[in-house]
Motif scaffolding. Sequence first.
Motif, PDB file in Angstrom:
ATOM      1  N   ASP A   1     -11.025  -5.071   8.253  1.00 48.67           N
ATOM      2  CA  ASP A   1     -12.341  -5.678   8.470  1.00 48.67           C
ATOM      3  C   ASP A   1     -12.349  -6.547   9.724  1.00 48.67           C
ATOM      4  O   ASP A   1     -13.257  -6.471  10.557  1.00 48.67           O
ATOM      5  CB  ASP A   1     -12.702  -6.538   7.258  1.00 48.67           C
ATOM      6  N   ARG A   2     -11.335  -7.397   9.840  1.00 44.46           N
ATOM      7  CA  ARG A   2     -11.281  -8.320  10.973  1.00 44.46           C
ATOM      8  C   ARG A   2     -11.035  -7.576  12.286  1.00 44.46           C
ATOM      9  O   ARG A   2     -11.659  -7.888  13.309  1.00 44.46           O
ATOM     10  CB  ARG A   2     -10.176  -9.358  10.740  1.00 44.46           C
ATOM     11  N   ALA A   3     -10.156  -6.580  12.260  1.00 47.03           N
ATOM     12  CA  ALA A   3      -9.907  -5.797  13.473  1.00 47.03           C
ATOM     13  C   ALA A   3     -11.177  -5.073  13.914  1.00 47.03           C
ATOM     14  O   ALA A   3     -11.494  -5.004  15.113  1.00 47.03           O
ATOM     15  CB  ALA A   3      -8.779  -4.799  13.227  1.00 47.03           C
ATOM     16  N   LEU A   4     -11.920  -4.535  12.939  1.00 47.42           N
ATOM     17  CA  LEU A   4     -13.171  -3.842  13.255  1.00 47.42           C
ATOM     18  C   LEU A   4     -14.192  -4.819  13.836  1.00 47.42           C
ATOM     19  O   LEU A   4     -14.900  -4.497  14.805  1.00 47.42           O
ATOM     20  CB  LEU A   4     -13.723  -3.187  11.991  1.00 47.42           C
TER      21      LEU A   4
ATOM     22  N   TRP B   1      -2.994  -8.832  13.609  1.00 43.05           N
ATOM     23  CA  TRP B   1      -3.539  -8.002  12.536  1.00 43.05           C
ATOM     24  C   TRP B   1      -2.783  -6.681  12.437  1.00 43.05           C
ATOM     25  O   TRP B   1      -2.551  -6.168  11.331  1.00 43.05           O
ATOM     26  CB  TRP B   1      -5.031  -7.752  12.777  1.00 43.05           C
ATOM     27  N   PHE B   2      -2.401  -6.131  13.591  1.00 46.28           N
ATOM     28  CA  PHE B   2      -1.662  -4.869  13.577  1.00 46.28           C
ATOM     29  C   PHE B   2      -0.284  -5.057  12.946  1.00 46.28           C
ATOM     30  O   PHE B   2       0.190  -4.201  12.189  1.00 46.28           O
ATOM     31  CB  PHE B   2      -1.537  -4.329  14.999  1.00 46.28           C
ATOM     32  N   ARG B   3       0.360  -6.189  13.226  1.00 50.33           N
ATOM     33  CA  ARG B   3       1.656  -6.474  12.606  1.00 50.33           C
ATOM     34  C   ARG B   3       1.526  -6.549  11.082  1.00 50.33           C
ATOM     35  O   ARG B   3       2.355  -6.019  10.346  1.00 50.33           O
ATOM     36  CB  ARG B   3       2.221  -7.804  13.130  1.00 50.33           C
ATOM     37  N   ARG B   4       0.473  -7.222  10.617  1.00 54.23           N
ATOM     38  CA  ARG B   4       0.283  -7.314   9.173  1.00 54.23           C
ATOM     39  C   ARG B   4      -0.017  -5.935   8.576  1.00 54.23           C
ATOM     40  O   ARG B   4       0.447  -5.609   7.483  1.00 54.23           O
ATOM     41  CB  ARG B   4      -0.843  -8.302   8.860  1.00 54.23           C
ATOM     42  N   ALA B   5      -0.793  -5.117   9.300  1.00 53.54           N
ATOM     43  CA  ALA B   5      -1.085  -3.766   8.816  1.00 53.54           C
ATOM     44  C   ALA B   5       0.194  -2.943   8.694  1.00 53.54           C
ATOM     45  O   ALA B   5       0.383  -2.201   7.718  1.00 53.54           O
ATOM     46  CB  ALA B   5      -2.075  -3.072   9.753  1.00 53.54           C
ATOM     47  N   LEU B   6       1.088  -3.068   9.666  1.00 49.11           N
ATOM     48  CA  LEU B   6       2.361  -2.345   9.611  1.00 49.11           C
ATOM     49  C   LEU B   6       3.205  -2.823   8.437  1.00 49.11           C
ATOM     50  O   LEU B   6       3.849  -2.023   7.748  1.00 49.11           O
ATOM     51  CB  LEU B   6       3.128  -2.531  10.926  1.00 49.11           C
ATOM     52  N   TRP B   7       3.211  -4.131   8.199  1.00 48.44           N
ATOM     53  CA  TRP B   7       3.976  -4.676   7.070  1.00 48.44           C
ATOM     54  C   TRP B   7       3.412  -4.155   5.748  1.00 48.44           C
ATOM     55  O   TRP B   7       4.167  -3.744   4.858  1.00 48.44           O
ATOM     56  CB  TRP B   7       3.931  -6.203   7.094  1.00 48.44           C
ATOM     57  N   LEU B   8       2.093  -4.165   5.629  1.00 52.14           N
ATOM     58  CA  LEU B   8       1.463  -3.690   4.398  1.00 52.14           C
ATOM     59  C   LEU B   8       1.719  -2.202   4.178  1.00 52.14           C
ATOM     60  O   LEU B   8       1.962  -1.762   3.053  1.00 52.14           O
ATOM     61  CB  LEU B   8      -0.044  -3.964   4.452  1.00 52.14           C
ATOM     62  N   GLU B   9       1.671  -1.424   5.262  1.00 49.31           N
ATOM     63  CA  GLU B   9       1.939   0.010   5.140  1.00 49.31           C
ATOM     64  C   GLU B   9       3.351   0.243   4.607  1.00 49.31           C
ATOM     65  O   GLU B   9       3.570   1.080   3.720  1.00 49.31           O
ATOM     66  CB  GLU B   9       1.774   0.693   6.493  1.00 49.31           C
ATOM     67  N   ALA B  10       4.327  -0.516   5.136  1.00 48.58           N
ATOM     68  CA  ALA B  10       5.706  -0.364   4.676  1.00 48.58           C
ATOM     69  C   ALA B  10       5.861  -0.825   3.233  1.00 48.58           C
ATOM     70  O   ALA B  10       6.577  -0.205   2.434  1.00 48.58           O
ATOM     71  CB  ALA B  10       6.647  -1.152   5.590  1.00 48.58           C
ATOM     72  N   GLU B  11       5.182  -1.904   2.874  1.00 48.92           N
ATOM     73  CA  GLU B  11       5.289  -2.446   1.516  1.00 48.92           C
ATOM     74  C   GLU B  11       4.687  -1.494   0.486  1.00 48.92           C
ATOM     75  O   GLU B  11       5.177  -1.388  -0.641  1.00 48.92           O
ATOM     76  CB  GLU B  11       4.581  -3.804   1.455  1.00 48.92           C
ATOM     77  N   LEU B  12       3.629  -0.790   0.876  1.00 44.93           N
ATOM     78  CA  LEU B  12       2.924   0.091  -0.056  1.00 44.93           C
ATOM     79  C   LEU B  12       3.342   1.552   0.075  1.00 44.93           C
ATOM     80  O   LEU B  12       2.802   2.412  -0.621  1.00 44.93           O
ATOM     81  CB  LEU B  12       1.412  -0.023   0.179  1.00 44.93           C
ATOM     82  N   ALA B  13       4.291   1.838   0.964  1.00 39.13           N
ATOM     83  CA  ALA B  13       4.648   3.233   1.253  1.00 39.13           C
ATOM     84  C   ALA B  13       5.270   3.916   0.040  1.00 39.13           C
ATOM     85  O   ALA B  13       6.000   3.307  -0.735  1.00 39.13           O
ATOM     86  CB  ALA B  13       5.624   3.290   2.431  1.00 39.13           C
ATOM     87  N   GLY B  14       4.972   5.205  -0.093  1.00 39.78           N
ATOM     88  CA  GLY B  14       5.651   6.037  -1.090  1.00 39.78           C
ATOM     89  C   GLY B  14       5.061   5.967  -2.477  1.00 39.78           C
ATOM     90  O   GLY B  14       4.581   6.974  -3.015  1.00 39.78           O
ATOM     91  N   GLY B  15       5.062   4.788  -3.067  1.00 36.46           N
ATOM     92  CA  GLY B  15       4.639   4.647  -4.456  1.00 36.46           C
ATOM     93  C   GLY B  15       3.247   5.164  -4.759  1.00 36.46           C
ATOM     94  O   GLY B  15       3.060   5.945  -5.712  1.00 36.46           O
ATOM     95  N   PRO B  16       2.213   4.766  -3.991  1.00 32.24           N
ATOM     96  CA  PRO B  16       0.859   5.255  -4.289  1.00 32.24           C
ATOM     97  C   PRO B  16       0.734   6.770  -4.251  1.00 32.24           C
ATOM     98  O   PRO B  16       0.124   7.372  -5.143  1.00 32.24           O
ATOM     99  CB  PRO B  16       0.007   4.591  -3.195  1.00 32.24           C
ATOM    100  N   LEU B  17       1.318   7.406  -3.231  1.00 27.37           N
ATOM    101  CA  LEU B  17       1.213   8.868  -3.149  1.00 27.37           C
ATOM    102  C   LEU B  17       1.910   9.541  -4.320  1.00 27.37           C
ATOM    103  O   LEU B  17       1.416  10.532  -4.871  1.00 27.37           O
ATOM    104  CB  LEU B  17       1.805   9.360  -1.823  1.00 27.37           C
ATOM    105  N   GLU B  18       3.069   9.014  -4.711  1.00 29.70           N
ATOM    106  CA  GLU B  18       3.783   9.581  -5.855  1.00 29.70           C
ATOM    107  C   GLU B  18       2.940   9.460  -7.126  1.00 29.70           C
ATOM    108  O   GLU B  18       2.885  10.384  -7.940  1.00 29.70           O
ATOM    109  CB  GLU B  18       5.122   8.875  -6.034  1.00 29.70           C
ATOM    110  N   ALA B  19       2.289   8.297  -7.288  1.00 28.17           N
ATOM    111  CA  ALA B  19       1.466   8.085  -8.479  1.00 28.17           C
ATOM    112  C   ALA B  19       0.257   9.017  -8.491  1.00 28.17           C
ATOM    113  O   ALA B  19      -0.116   9.562  -9.538  1.00 28.17           O
ATOM    114  CB  ALA B  19       1.013   6.627  -8.538  1.00 28.17           C
TER     115      ALA B  19
END
Length: 252
Positions: free
Chosen positions: A126-129, A224-242
């Motif tokens: 939202d903020r980046a947009l 904001w991009f750094r936080r987005a990268l951190w969030l992507e790594a933190e959430l990686a894998g699990g959601p797609l598997e679920a």
Amino acid sequence: MSQAAGVALPGPATLADGSTTCRATRRDGGWRLDGAVQAVLHADVATEIVVAARTPAGVALFGVGPDAASVSTRTGVDPLRMTSDVALAGAEGRLLAGPPSAAPLLTAIRGRATTLLAGEAIGVADRALEIAVGHAKTRTQFDRSIGSFQAVSQQLADGYAEVELARSLAYRAAVVPQDGGPAATEAIACAAHAASRAAISVCETAIQVCGGMGVTWEFPLHRWFRRALWLEAELAGGPLEAIAHSLFGEHS
């Protein structure tokens, strides 16, 4: 005061999910924990670490003082979101929740944490947009704002649609019962996947729209991009598997 399993904690606490890497045994009239957990959020400043560990009867939650654990802080992509590796070698633990109640409690904590991280990712996007749209309205080229050019406006419109889709999924995840059932698991996974993708995509678009200024250290987009990268790594894998499991069940 922080709360875990209905037990008051002495201050800010963090969760170390060692349900598959840590074990707890009865020793000297109390509980002793052995094992290690990687990438524990803010363990360097927590006054107590809530450790999920396996006992002979199942998973339990224990409170461990930071002095009883070896905490090694990592330097990651986001300097404001520090994680640490926590090593336990005979660390004394205070039982907060034992089996069988600890396992569903841990599932609920994971679900709520993932939903909150999805919400944070939406806030990042939202903020980046907002920054990119503001720049496109005021930056002129050929006596026109660059937002009047389709190559710019349609990229930002696409980003807006991504954010709103992720927001709707996050609202859905926030209202489903956090019972670890299939509906909750699928809703949380969809929100996490959509939100992390939107954060990365919108930040990348915003940097492109802002041009050379977008990649400078003084301009806020890199945060904001750094936080987005951190969030992507933190959430990686699990959601797609679920999500795959909800579609294909045992065949996934």
